[in-house]
Scaffold this motif. Structure first.
Motif, short mmCIF file in Angstrom:
data_model
loop_
_atom_site.label_atom_id
_atom_site.label_comp_id
_atom_site.label_asym_id
_atom_site.label_seq_id
_atom_site.Cartn_x
_atom_site.Cartn_y
_atom_site.Cartn_z
N LEU A 633 21.74 -10.58 -17.27
CA LEU A 633 20.67 -10.52 -16.27
C LEU A 633 20.22 -9.08 -16.07
CD1 LEU A 633 20.81 -12.22 -12.76
CD2 LEU A 633 20.26 -9.82 -12.99
N SER A 634 21.18 -8.18 -15.98
CA SER A 634 20.88 -6.77 -15.77
C SER A 634 20.11 -6.19 -16.95
CB SER A 634 22.18 -6.00 -15.54
OG SER A 634 21.95 -4.69 -15.12
N TYR A 635 20.52 -6.56 -18.18
CA TYR A 635 19.77 -6.12 -19.37
C TYR A 635 18.34 -6.66 -19.34
CZ TYR A 635 23.61 -4.20 -22.24
OH TYR A 635 24.61 -3.42 -22.76
N ALA A 636 18.20 -7.92 -18.93
CA ALA A 636 16.89 -8.56 -18.97
C ALA A 636 15.90 -7.93 -18.01
CB ALA A 636 17.03 -10.06 -18.67
N LEU A 637 16.38 -7.48 -16.85
CA LEU A 637 15.48 -7.07 -15.77
C LEU A 637 15.47 -5.59 -15.45
CD1 LEU A 637 16.05 -10.00 -13.24
CD2 LEU A 637 14.32 -9.79 -15.03
N ASP A 654 22.56 8.72 -14.80
CA ASP A 654 23.56 8.34 -13.80
C ASP A 654 23.14 7.08 -13.08
OD1 ASP A 654 21.68 9.10 -11.82
OD2 ASP A 654 22.42 11.15 -11.85
N PHE A 655 24.00 6.58 -12.19
CA PHE A 655 23.74 5.32 -11.51
C PHE A 655 22.56 5.42 -10.52
CE2 PHE A 655 28.29 3.46 -11.94
CZ PHE A 655 27.99 3.12 -13.26
N GLY A 656 22.14 6.63 -10.19
CA GLY A 656 20.99 6.76 -9.32
C GLY A 656 19.71 6.28 -9.97
N GLU A 657 19.59 6.43 -11.28
CA GLU A 657 18.35 6.10 -11.98
C GLU A 657 18.54 5.08 -13.10
OE1 GLU A 657 15.44 6.99 -11.04
OE2 GLU A 657 16.11 8.32 -9.45
N TYR A 658 19.75 4.91 -13.59
CA TYR A 658 20.01 3.87 -14.59
C TYR A 658 20.32 2.60 -13.81
CZ TYR A 658 22.05 1.37 -18.55
OH TYR A 658 22.32 0.45 -19.53
N HIS A 659 19.41 1.66 -13.81
CA HIS A 659 19.44 0.55 -12.86
C HIS A 659 20.28 -0.61 -13.38
CE1 HIS A 659 15.38 2.24 -11.27
NE2 HIS A 659 16.42 2.81 -10.69
N VAL A 660 21.46 -0.77 -12.78
CA VAL A 660 22.31 -1.92 -13.07
C VAL A 660 22.14 -2.95 -11.96
CG1 VAL A 660 23.98 -0.51 -14.32
CG2 VAL A 660 24.32 -0.94 -11.89
N ALA A 661 22.42 -4.20 -12.30
CA ALA A 661 22.32 -5.26 -11.30
C ALA A 661 23.31 -5.01 -10.17
CB ALA A 661 22.57 -6.61 -11.94
N VAL A 662 22.88 -5.20 -8.94
CA VAL A 662 23.75 -5.09 -7.77
C VAL A 662 23.87 -6.47 -7.13
CG1 VAL A 662 23.17 -2.68 -7.40
CG2 VAL A 662 21.81 -4.44 -6.28
N HIS A 663 24.66 -6.54 -6.07
CA HIS A 663 24.98 -7.84 -5.49
C HIS A 663 23.72 -8.63 -5.12
CE1 HIS A 663 26.60 -10.79 -2.61
NE2 HIS A 663 27.73 -10.65 -3.28
N ALA A 664 22.72 -7.96 -4.57
CA ALA A 664 21.51 -8.65 -4.13
C ALA A 664 20.71 -9.22 -5.29
CB ALA A 664 20.64 -7.70 -3.31
N ASP A 665 20.95 -8.74 -6.50
CA ASP A 665 20.21 -9.23 -7.67
C ASP A 665 20.82 -10.48 -8.28
OD1 ASP A 665 18.44 -6.97 -7.70
OD2 ASP A 665 20.05 -5.78 -8.59
N VAL A 666 22.05 -10.79 -7.90
CA VAL A 666 22.81 -11.81 -8.62
C VAL A 666 22.88 -13.10 -7.81
CG1 VAL A 666 25.03 -12.36 -9.68
CG2 VAL A 666 24.15 -10.01 -9.75
N PHE A 716 12.01 -5.32 -23.96
CA PHE A 716 12.93 -5.43 -22.82
C PHE A 716 13.24 -4.06 -22.25
CE2 PHE A 716 13.49 -9.19 -25.44
CZ PHE A 716 13.33 -10.18 -24.50
N PRO A 717 13.53 -4.01 -20.92
CA PRO A 717 13.67 -5.11 -19.97
C PRO A 717 12.32 -5.64 -19.48
CG PRO A 717 14.05 -3.04 -18.85
CD PRO A 717 13.88 -2.70 -20.31
N VAL A 718 12.37 -6.82 -18.87
CA VAL A 718 11.15 -7.46 -18.35
C VAL A 718 10.89 -6.91 -16.95
CG1 VAL A 718 9.97 -9.65 -17.91
CG2 VAL A 718 11.76 -9.53 -19.66
N THR A 719 10.25 -5.79 -16.88
CA THR A 719 9.94 -5.16 -15.59
C THR A 719 8.58 -5.65 -15.08
OG1 THR A 719 9.16 -3.26 -16.86
CG2 THR A 719 11.38 -3.13 -15.93
N LEU A 720 8.36 -5.50 -13.80
CA LEU A 720 7.16 -6.09 -13.19
C LEU A 720 5.87 -5.52 -13.78
CD1 LEU A 720 5.92 -3.95 -10.86
CD2 LEU A 720 8.01 -4.65 -9.70
N ASP A 721 5.87 -4.25 -14.20
CA ASP A 721 4.65 -3.67 -14.77
C ASP A 721 4.23 -4.40 -16.04
OD1 ASP A 721 7.12 -2.36 -15.65
OD2 ASP A 721 5.83 -1.23 -16.99
N LYS A 722 5.22 -4.95 -16.78
CA LYS A 722 4.91 -5.68 -18.01
C LYS A 722 4.41 -7.09 -17.71
CE LYS A 722 8.48 -3.02 -20.38
NZ LYS A 722 9.87 -3.04 -20.91
N LEU A 723 4.76 -7.60 -16.54
CA LEU A 723 4.31 -8.93 -16.15
C LEU A 723 2.93 -8.91 -15.51
CD1 LEU A 723 7.57 -10.45 -14.60
CD2 LEU A 723 6.42 -11.20 -16.70
N LEU A 724 2.63 -7.84 -14.79
CA LEU A 724 1.42 -7.83 -13.97
C LEU A 724 0.15 -8.04 -14.78
CD1 LEU A 724 2.21 -4.99 -11.40
CD2 LEU A 724 1.92 -7.43 -10.94
#
Length: 730
Positions: A633-637, A654-666, A716-724
């Motif tokens: 999921l994290s790779y996809a989004l 670092d984790f500040g800018e490399y976006h991994v899935a967090v609890h709210a995403d899962v 990939f990843p499927v970010t919102l800018d690619k969907l819009l």
């Protein structure tokens, strides 16, 4: 000692007769209390007397040559013990998978490459001093943009050769329906929670390294080679490891540098890589471009299948991401082509990250299958059923076990696949997707020693590691099952290179191999118990600490008679490994909601059904699969490491800018098993788990997004800018 190579399908008799009912049970991790109370210590914890702290100095440019290093300002800082850059054993390569010394010690292969190490009385001083070391360098070729480099077809690196079967081009020309699509995946980091850290010390010429490492048996040999000492003089300890994901399968340069520093100053040394530096000193997963071509008839039967890609590597490493590895046996089709081409870059080394090949190759193949299903007007599961092979389509070998169709069926039933509806809830577009999962299964050499002590307790010993996977628990369950002991009567000792050499944690082969060696050791113990009972081994019943045979029941402690019974089991690949095609399988099902205005994606449900042979522990196995699904999921989004092609820096290390899935995403995640013991795989009948869950999971998310929106994102990843760009047309 029992030594089994897998020359035939083998299920140990004692395991088939076992009555303790431990294997497969969802027993909580036996080391759990130690972890939650803080008594389970990790590599950087504890401070031996006289400890010093080390920080690595990296190259200031991305390619070229070091011309001089000025250490005077750093050395003048109070608290600095040493600044070391003149030792020829300094690892200049930065390939985490194979730390080594280099004859050309001035060459810069990538930005941040180790060129010196600062040692100080505390970590803050060491960090400050490292910033004051001035490294002079002259620039080189600066090949930072992988897309701008020439593609090499005959490169000779990597473990997966190109495969051509039949006449692919002619079959594509003849096909009634064809699909030709390109996909890309970015650089991915193996972002383990515990940093890459070590505490090292020398005692009378012998080196002890307490480190965060997945495979400590090979680590001791690598360290010895890099330092020019005997392997017997190196002891590696890793009783608890806080995640690895492939990034800790090898020895990082920080370990060698810390050992050099400890030897130089005559004191123990600690080192821990900051997150930003980890991006440069630990290998990452290569960015890829992939092309999938499929030819089929109008009923969906595939006649031509090609999965080709390009991956990157620097000049100092020989690994190449095996992009089509999971595609090889997945679908039928008599004309086939699989290959991975190479581009050379001046970036940190690429290496094996969780499920090398399958994790990202499945994005392309499983999205392509979804696209083909849409083109043919077929249900995605129906298309996959039509193309389920009877034997391995690459080599014609029979499958050891393969329950993939059952995974489709059970997953569809539990998910409600046939009742799904693409719909709209206000501004939210709801869609559903699925994908297949496959991870090749391997048997590797492994040993384990089991001692049945005079008090009737068992001790299992090997140099396996537990990287959060549940190794302590499944080894205890295995020995307890074989010897008829409750789980609290089994002690497990692992994470020490002085113990019998096992598989280590990586490649999804650790559990099956180590548990098989444990089973074989227990078989020898049972044979000795039978001799003492004057009975045949097959007549023994072992349960709850007692041995029963011929109407007589004796407590184990009484039967041992004051003398421990010790046995060693050893297993490894053999003819059976070559005779059969072995893999773990699964099917993912996903529901997503996509906001029609903003493009925001929310994954609402994930469900997976998996075929992993024998389930050793239902809880730890499910945990491994859930972790893989979350990472998919994290790779996809979100996950993508961005390279600044002007200088070779990672923009987001670092984790500040490399976006991994967090609890709210899962979302809520369900995992279920189709269990069939695989006697062809190994004596315990288990197949790989840890890397299966990530395979196909991200593709299922992407397919669900397409179902919801009609927008197909192939980069990939499927970010919102690619969907819009596609959403206003809805």
């Amino acid at each position: 000692m029992t030594d089994i190579t897998m020359d035939r399908a083998h299920r140990p008799d004692a395991l088939a007769r076992a009555r303790q009912n431990l294997l497969g049970q969802p027993i909580p991790r036996i080391e759990g209390p130690a972890k939650v109370t803080g008594t389970a210590t990790y590599a950087y914890e504890g401070a031996p007397d006289g400890i010093a702290y080390a920080v690595i100095v990296g190259a200031p440019i991305g390619s070229g040559r070091v011309t001089a290093i000025d250490t005077a300002t750093a050395e003048a800082l109070p608290g600095v013990i040493a600044v070391i850059h003149d030792d020829p054993r300094i690892v200049t390569g930065g390939s985490n998978s194979q730390a080594q010394a280099h004859s050309d010690t001035d060459t810069i292969f990538h930005y941040g490459q180790p060129v010196a190490i600062v040692v100080a009385e505390d970590q803050a001083v060491a960090r400050d001093a490292a910033k004051r070391v001035v490294v002079h360098a002259e620039p080189g070729a600066d090949r930072f943009d992988a897309g701008a480099q020439p593609v090499q077809r005959d490169h000779g690196i990597g473990f997966l050769p190109a495969i051509d079967i039949g006449d692919l081009d002619a079959a594509l020309e003849r096909a009634e329906v064809t699909l030709d699509r390109h996909y890309t995946t970015p650089v991915h980091f193996p972002a383990a929670l515990e940093p890459h850290a070590s505490t090292v010390r020398w005692d009378d010429g012998k080196l002890t390294v307490r480190t965060s490492n997945q495979v400590i048996g090979s680590a001791s040999a690598t360290i010895a080679t890099a330092l020019g000492i005997d392997k017997g003089d190196v002891r590696v300890l890793a009783p608890f490891v806080g995640g690895g994901f492939g990034g800790k399968t090898g020895v990082g340069p920080e370990v060698i540098l810390a050992a050099i520093a400890a030897e130089r100053i005559g004191r123990p040394v600690k080192v821990a890589l900051p997150r930003a530096q980890t991006a440069y000193l630990v290998h990452h997963r290569s960015a890829t471009t992939q092309r999938v071509r499929i030819g089929a008839d109008r009923d969906g039967r595939i006649t031509a299948f090609a999965h080709e890609g390009v991956a990157a590597q620097n000049d100092d490493a020989s690994f190449l991401e095996p992009i089509p590895f999971g595609s090889l046996p997945l679908y039928a089709g008599e004309n086939r082509r699989f290959r991975t081409d190479l581009v050379r870059v001046d970036l940190p080394a690429t290496g094996a990250v969780r499920a090398p090949g399958e994790a990202i190759g499945s994005f392309a193949v499983e999205c392509a299958m979804d696209e083909l299903a849409v083109q043919l007007g077929l249900d995605p599961i129906a298309l996959r059923r039509i193309n389920e092979p009877r034997v391995d389509p690459v080599n014609g070998k029979p499958f050891s076990t393969r329950r993939l169709v059952d995974c489709y069926d059970e997953g569809a039933r539990r998910f409600g696949w046939d009742a799904r509806q693409k719909r709209r809830e206000g501004n939210w577009l709801i869609g559903h997707g699925m994908a297949a999962a496959l991870r090749g299964n391997f048997t590797v050499k492994a040993e384990a020693r089991v001692r049945l002590d005079t008090d009737g307790r068992a001790i299992v010993e090997c140099d396996m590691t537990d990287i959060g996977t549940g190794t302590y628990t499944i080894l205890a369950q295995t020995a307890g099952e074989m010897l008829g002991l409750p789980i609290d009567r089994v002690e497990v000792r692992i994470g020490d290179s002085d113990l019998p050499a096992s598989a280590g944690s990586g490649g999804s082969f650790g559990a099956g191999s180590a548990c098989s060696a444990t089973v074989l050791a227990c078989e020898d113990i049972i044979t000795e118990l039978a001799r003492r009972m004057n009975a045949a081994p097959e007549d023994l019943v072992l349960q709850d600490g007692c041995v029963t045979a011929g109407g007589r029941s004796v407590a184990l402690a009484d039967l041992i008679r004051g003398e421990s019974i010790v046995a060693t089991g050893k297993t490894g690949p053999g003819a059976e490994t070559k005779r059969t095609s072995q893999a773990s399988h699964g099917a993912h099902f996903v529901e997503v909601a996509v906001h029609a205005v903003t493009g925001e994606v929310r994954v609402r449900r994930m469900l997976g059904v998996f075929d992993i042979g024998r389930v050793l522990n239902a809880k730890t196995a499910a945990s491994q699969l859930i972790g893989g699904m979350i990472w998919g999921l994290s790779y996809a989004l979100g996950e993508a490491a961005e390279v600044d092609t002007r200088n070779g820096h990672f923009v987001n290390p670092d984790f500040g800018e490399y976006h991994v899935a967090v609890h709210a995403d899962v979302p809520p995640i369900e995992v279920h098993f189709i269990e069939e013991i695989d006697d062809h795989a190994n004596p315990v009948g288990a197949k790989g788990v840890g890397e299966l869950g990530i395979s196909g999971a991200g593709a299922a998310v992407a397919n669900a997004i397409h179902d919801a929106t009609g927008v197909r994102v192939r980069d990939f990843p499927v970010t919102l800018d690619k969907l819009l760009a596609g959403l206003p047309n809805l």
